[in-house]
Design a protein around this motif. Structure first.
Motif, mmCIF file in Angstrom:
data_model
loop_
_atom_site.group_PDB
_atom_site.id
_atom_site.type_symbol
_atom_site.label_atom_id
_atom_site.label_comp_id
_atom_site.label_asym_id
_atom_site.label_seq_id
_atom_site.Cartn_x
_atom_site.Cartn_y
_atom_site.Cartn_z
ATOM 1 N N GLY A 149 25.553 43.864 39.570
ATOM 2 C CA GLY A 149 25.325 42.487 39.163
ATOM 3 C C GLY A 149 24.437 41.868 40.220
ATOM 4 N N ILE A 150 23.650 40.893 39.849
ATOM 5 C CA ILE A 150 22.862 40.205 40.881
ATOM 6 C C ILE A 150 23.842 39.408 41.755
ATOM 7 N N VAL A 151 24.751 38.662 41.096
ATOM 8 C CA VAL A 151 25.712 37.818 41.813
ATOM 9 C C VAL A 151 27.129 38.352 41.604
ATOM 10 N N GLY A 152 27.945 38.332 42.653
ATOM 11 C CA GLY A 152 29.353 38.710 42.541
ATOM 12 C C GLY A 152 30.252 37.557 42.977
ATOM 13 N N LEU A 153 31.358 37.387 42.276
ATOM 14 C CA LEU A 153 32.381 36.406 42.686
ATOM 15 C C LEU A 153 33.660 37.189 42.983
ATOM 16 N N PRO A 154 33.719 37.867 44.149
ATOM 17 C CA PRO A 154 34.840 38.791 44.417
ATOM 18 C C PRO A 154 36.210 38.125 44.464
ATOM 19 N N PHE A 155 36.249 36.787 44.682
ATOM 20 C CA PHE A 155 37.565 36.116 44.717
ATOM 21 C C PHE A 155 38.217 36.110 43.330
ATOM 22 N N LEU A 156 37.464 36.457 42.294
ATOM 23 C CA LEU A 156 38.056 36.563 40.954
ATOM 24 C C LEU A 156 38.585 37.986 40.672
ATOM 25 N N ASN A 157 38.556 38.826 41.728
ATOM 26 C CA ASN A 157 39.235 40.136 41.692
ATOM 27 C C ASN A 157 38.649 41.154 40.731
ATOM 28 N N TYR A 158 37.344 41.099 40.514
ATOM 29 C CA TYR A 158 36.758 42.066 39.578
ATOM 30 C C TYR A 158 36.862 43.509 40.071
ATOM 31 N N LYS A 159 36.984 43.684 41.410
ATOM 32 C CA LYS A 159 37.038 45.060 41.939
ATOM 33 C C LYS A 159 38.256 45.786 41.402
ATOM 34 N N LYS A 160 39.366 45.050 41.262
ATOM 35 C CA LYS A 160 40.609 45.661 40.807
ATOM 36 C C LYS A 160 40.460 46.184 39.375
ATOM 37 N N ILE A 161 39.961 45.357 38.496
ATOM 38 C CA ILE A 161 39.868 45.761 37.087
ATOM 39 C C ILE A 161 38.781 46.828 36.879
ATOM 40 N N LEU A 162 37.750 46.812 37.729
ATOM 41 C CA LEU A 162 36.641 47.761 37.538
ATOM 42 C C LEU A 162 36.805 49.048 38.356
ATOM 43 N N ASP A 163 37.848 49.123 39.144
ATOM 44 C CA ASP A 163 38.148 50.326 39.918
ATOM 45 C C ASP A 163 38.252 51.521 38.961
ATOM 46 N N PRO A 164 37.779 52.715 39.274
ATOM 47 C CA PRO A 164 37.183 53.179 40.521
ATOM 48 C C PRO A 164 35.645 53.192 40.507
ATOM 49 N N THR A 165 35.033 52.505 39.545
ATOM 50 C CA THR A 165 33.568 52.538 39.461
ATOM 51 C C THR A 165 32.949 51.769 40.633
ATOM 52 N N PRO A 166 32.011 52.385 41.368
ATOM 53 C CA PRO A 166 31.352 51.675 42.471
ATOM 54 C C PRO A 166 30.550 50.470 41.955
ATOM 55 N N ILE A 167 30.666 49.356 42.657
ATOM 56 C CA ILE A 167 30.011 48.108 42.235
ATOM 57 C C ILE A 167 29.056 47.641 43.322
ATOM 58 N N ILE A 168 27.853 47.286 42.908
ATOM 59 C CA ILE A 168 26.895 46.725 43.864
ATOM 60 C C ILE A 168 26.431 45.361 43.361
ATOM 61 N N THR A 169 26.438 44.385 44.267
ATOM 62 C CA THR A 169 25.898 43.056 43.951
ATOM 63 C C THR A 169 24.890 42.712 45.050
ATOM 64 N N LEU A 170 23.915 41.865 44.731
ATOM 65 C CA LEU A 170 22.913 41.519 45.744
ATOM 66 C C LEU A 170 23.340 40.323 46.577
ATOM 67 N N ILE A 171 24.229 39.492 46.011
ATOM 68 C CA ILE A 171 24.767 38.359 46.786
ATOM 69 C C ILE A 171 26.170 38.029 46.258
ATOM 70 N N ASP A 172 27.075 37.695 47.175
ATOM 71 C CA ASP A 172 28.443 37.332 46.777
ATOM 72 C C ASP A 172 28.730 35.893 47.205
ATOM 73 N N TYR A 173 29.546 35.214 46.393
ATOM 74 C CA TYR A 173 30.051 33.895 46.769
ATOM 75 C C TYR A 173 31.567 33.976 46.847
ATOM 76 N N HIS A 174 32.124 33.292 47.841
ATOM 77 C CA HIS A 174 33.526 33.523 48.156
ATOM 78 C C HIS A 174 34.470 32.378 47.842
ATOM 79 N N SER A 175 33.974 31.346 47.171
ATOM 80 C CA SER A 175 34.908 30.299 46.730
ATOM 81 C C SER A 175 34.359 29.638 45.487
ATOM 82 N N GLU A 176 35.234 28.892 44.812
ATOM 83 C CA GLU A 176 34.846 28.226 43.573
ATOM 84 C C GLU A 176 34.078 26.956 43.874
#
Ligand code: AMP
Length: 176
Positions: A149-176
């Motif tokens: 994804g270009i943008v990631g919002l990791p505080f919404l826990n997408y890593k958990k649901i998308l595990d074990p597929t490796p995920i790459i984002t170009l920029i992350d934001y850490h709060s709403e």
């Protein structure tokens, strides 16, 4: 590749589309040839040695980045669309949104069996849509070796649901 601060090119719109949501708008990347080129060139550099056979993208903003990426990588682009938009024979997948159900589809003939299909969207929030899209591709017989994804919002826990597929984002934001 000239380095840029991608954050400078992402418009933040509070309370869109509803109160309490901070919307990260990527149309301001598209409006800047420098930022758009940076994104596509960066993705091509990241995936150049990953033996990717095709890229699948989610309607509609995912298409905007996947199309130039597919062109640059010289690989097929597989559109994943909302139900009822694709005219041919489709595979479809229902999934849960916060308060509703949604359904996405792909042309079954477009899914290359046994091949490595990278999956993409503009922004990864809960990962619910990408999770359904990954199932769709896997049910069609493809492998999904990565998601970007270009943008990631990791505080919404997408890593958990998308595990074990490796995920790459170009920029992350850490709060709403
Ligand atoms: P997801 O929750 O990961 O299934 O997100 C579904 C879609 O909603 C993604 O394609 C994003 O483009 C969009 N989206 C969700 N949250 C935001 C946000 N805060 N800013 C911009 N787009 C969003």
């Amino acid at each position: 590749m000239a380095s840029i601060n991608l954050d400078d090119y992402i418009r933040k719109v509070p309370d869109f589309p509803k109160k309490g949501i901070l919307f990260y708008d990527i149309t301001s990347i598209l409006a800047s040839p420098v930022a758009f080129k940076y994104c596509i060139d960066k993705l091509a550099e990241i995936y150049k040695n990953e033996n990717i056979d095709a890229v699948a993208a989610i309607e509609a903003r995912g298409f905007l980045f996947a199309a130039p990426f597919a062109y640059k990588m010289d690989i097929p682009l597989i559109p994943i669309r909302k139900k009822g938009k694709l005219p041919g024979v489709t595979l479809s997948k229902k999934y849960e949104l916060e308060y509703a159900q949604a359904e996405i589809e792909v042309h079954s003939a477009d899914v290359p069996k046994g091949k490595r299909v990278l999956l993409t969207d503009d922004l990864i929030a809960t990962g619910g849509t990408l999770n359904a899209a990954r199932s769709l591709l896997q049910e069609g017989g493809a492998e999904v070796p990565g998601i970007f994804g270009i943008v990631g919002l990791p505080f919404l826990n997408y890593k958990k649901i998308l595990d074990p597929t490796p995920i790459i984002t170009l920029i992350d934001y850490h709060s709403e």
